[in-house]
Design a protein around this motif. Structure first.
Motif, short mmCIF file in Angstrom:
data_model
loop_
_atom_site.label_atom_id
_atom_site.label_comp_id
_atom_site.label_asym_id
_atom_site.label_seq_id
_atom_site.Cartn_x
_atom_site.Cartn_y
_atom_site.Cartn_z
N ILE A 278 0.82 -1.20 0.00
CA ILE A 278 0.00 0.00 0.00
C ILE A 278 0.86 1.27 0.00
O ILE A 278 0.51 2.26 -0.64
N PHE A 279 2.02 1.23 0.68
CA PHE A 279 2.89 2.41 0.64
C PHE A 279 3.50 2.59 -0.74
O PHE A 279 3.69 3.73 -1.20
N MET A 280 3.80 1.51 -1.43
CA MET A 280 4.32 1.60 -2.78
C MET A 280 3.25 2.06 -3.76
O MET A 280 3.46 2.97 -4.58
N LEU A 281 2.08 1.46 -3.68
CA LEU A 281 1.02 1.76 -4.65
C LEU A 281 0.43 3.14 -4.46
O LEU A 281 -0.13 3.72 -5.41
N LYS A 282 0.51 3.69 -3.25
CA LYS A 282 0.01 5.04 -2.99
C LYS A 282 1.12 6.09 -3.00
O LYS A 282 0.89 7.24 -2.63
N SER B 269 1.87 12.41 9.90
CA SER B 269 0.75 13.34 9.85
C SER B 269 0.75 14.15 8.56
O SER B 269 -0.27 14.27 7.88
N ASP B 270 1.91 14.70 8.21
CA ASP B 270 1.99 15.57 7.04
C ASP B 270 1.77 14.82 5.73
O ASP B 270 1.25 15.38 4.76
N LEU B 271 2.17 13.53 5.67
CA LEU B 271 2.10 12.78 4.42
C LEU B 271 0.92 11.81 4.37
O LEU B 271 0.85 10.96 3.48
N ASP B 272 0.00 11.96 5.32
CA ASP B 272 -1.23 11.15 5.35
C ASP B 272 -0.96 9.67 5.60
O ASP B 272 -1.76 8.81 5.21
N PHE B 273 0.13 9.36 6.29
CA PHE B 273 0.42 7.96 6.60
C PHE B 273 -0.60 7.39 7.59
O PHE B 273 -0.90 6.19 7.55
N TYR B 274 -1.13 8.24 8.48
CA TYR B 274 -2.14 7.75 9.41
C TYR B 274 -3.37 7.26 8.65
O TYR B 274 -3.95 6.22 8.99
N GLU B 275 -3.76 8.02 7.63
CA GLU B 275 -4.93 7.62 6.84
C GLU B 275 -4.66 6.32 6.08
O GLU B 275 -5.54 5.46 5.97
N ILE B 276 -3.44 6.18 5.57
CA ILE B 276 -3.08 4.95 4.87
C ILE B 276 -3.17 3.76 5.81
O ILE B 276 -3.73 2.70 5.47
N MET B 277 -2.64 3.90 7.00
CA MET B 277 -2.66 2.80 7.96
C MET B 277 -4.08 2.52 8.45
O MET B 277 -4.42 1.37 8.75
N GLU B 278 -4.92 3.54 8.49
CA GLU B 278 -6.31 3.33 8.88
C GLU B 278 -7.02 2.41 7.89
O GLU B 278 -7.83 1.57 8.29
N THR B 279 -6.70 2.55 6.60
CA THR B 279 -7.31 1.67 5.60
C THR B 279 -6.86 0.22 5.78
O THR B 279 -7.50 -0.69 5.27
N ARG B 280 -5.77 0.02 6.49
CA ARG B 280 -5.26 -1.32 6.78
C ARG B 280 -5.78 -1.85 8.12
O ARG B 280 -5.39 -2.91 8.56
N GLY B 281 -6.64 -1.04 8.79
CA GLY B 281 -7.25 -1.50 10.02
C GLY B 281 -6.52 -1.10 11.29
O GLY B 281 -6.82 -1.61 12.37
N TYR B 282 -5.56 -0.17 11.19
CA TYR B 282 -4.78 0.27 12.35
C TYR B 282 -5.42 1.50 13.00
O TYR B 282 -5.83 2.44 12.31
N GLN B 283 -5.43 1.51 14.33
CA GLN B 283 -5.81 2.69 15.10
C GLN B 283 -4.61 3.63 15.24
O GLN B 283 -3.46 3.19 15.19
N ARG B 284 -4.88 4.91 15.43
CA ARG B 284 -3.80 5.89 15.54
C ARG B 284 -2.86 5.54 16.70
O ARG B 284 -1.64 5.68 16.57
N SER B 285 -3.41 5.07 17.81
CA SER B 285 -2.57 4.73 18.96
C SER B 285 -1.61 3.59 18.61
O SER B 285 -0.45 3.58 19.06
#
Length: 230
Positions: free
Chosen positions: A111-115, A148-164
């Motif tokens: 997902i990091f590569m494809l996005k 935060s700046d590069l939207d990595f939190y949002e990417i990880m959220e699509t993988r089912g991860y919580q921010r914490s």
């Protein structure tokens, strides 16, 4: 006769199960990365990649699917993903791909590569103030700022991860040190100067950086040996 028939059927089921094994979904954590495929594969391929490398993203799109389907699935070839860290963004992304159980790595990596075409332009156009936050001595804070700046939190959220959970992974100083040391050691040991680069059975493939070139190298090693007299 019945017992013999039962034994025969049991043997057939074992053979069927063996042939049906999809090694492309088997992931094992290694000291320096993650291995996808049969750990005992005859041909051990390693990919040395950077998340900020456009050629690596292209390989992920064009090469990885065919590699797994045609070569890794059968168990004859395994592929280990190893990281060439060029900057703090690379390191942050690598730490997030390692977040969670080993079986999550392959999809995290993909997902990091494809996005990359979505988040990397943000990095290219970042402000001096952002870049300063990415380099503060508090490494966990720096990783959080990048995420935060590069939207990595949002990417990880699509993988089912919580921010914490993401923050815990970004604060893993032992993992950070391990990734940095492995990247430096691989670069020095193999003389890697560009990404993606590849080794087969720990031998660097000179001049091989694209899927078309790698496929030729794999085919040379996986094609059946000619029969006697041919």
């Amino acid at each position: 006769m019945k017992a013999a028939k039962t034994a025969f059927l049991a043997g057939a089921m074992v053979l069927s199960t063996g042939f049906a094994t999809n090694w492309a979904v088997t992931v094992t954590e290694t000291p320096a990365g993650h291995l996808i495929g049969n750990p005992d594969a005859e041909i051990k391929l390693a990919e040395y990649v950077s998340y900020t490398c456009s050629h690596c993203a292209e390989f992920a799109r064009s090469g990885d699917p065919v590699l797994k389907l045609v070569y890794v699935r059968s168990g004859k070839v395994s592929v280990e993903i190893r990281h060439m860290l060029r900057d703090p963004i690379d390191l942050t992304a690598a730490m997030l791909t390692h977040c969670g159980a080993p079986d999550k790595f392959a999809q995290n990596h993909s997902i990091f590569m494809l996005k990359q075409n979505e988040w990397f332009p943000i990095a290219v156009n970042s402000t001096p103030a952002q870049q300063q936050r990415w380099s503060v001595p508090d490494r966990a804070a720096a990783h959080r700022a990048i995420a935060s700046d590069l939207d990595f939190y949002e990417i990880m959220e699509t993988r089912g991860y919580q921010r914490s959970e993401v923050d815990r992974c970004l604060a893993d100083s032992a993992k950070e040190t391990k990734l940095i040391q492995a990247s430096r050691a691989d670069s020095e040991r193999l003389g890697i100067r560009g990404t993606p680069s590849f080794t087969i059975n720990d031998r660097l493939l000179d001049g091989v950086h694209r899927w078309q070139e790698l496929q030729i190298a794999l085919d040379e090693r996986t094609k059946p040996a000619p029969a006697d007299g041919q």
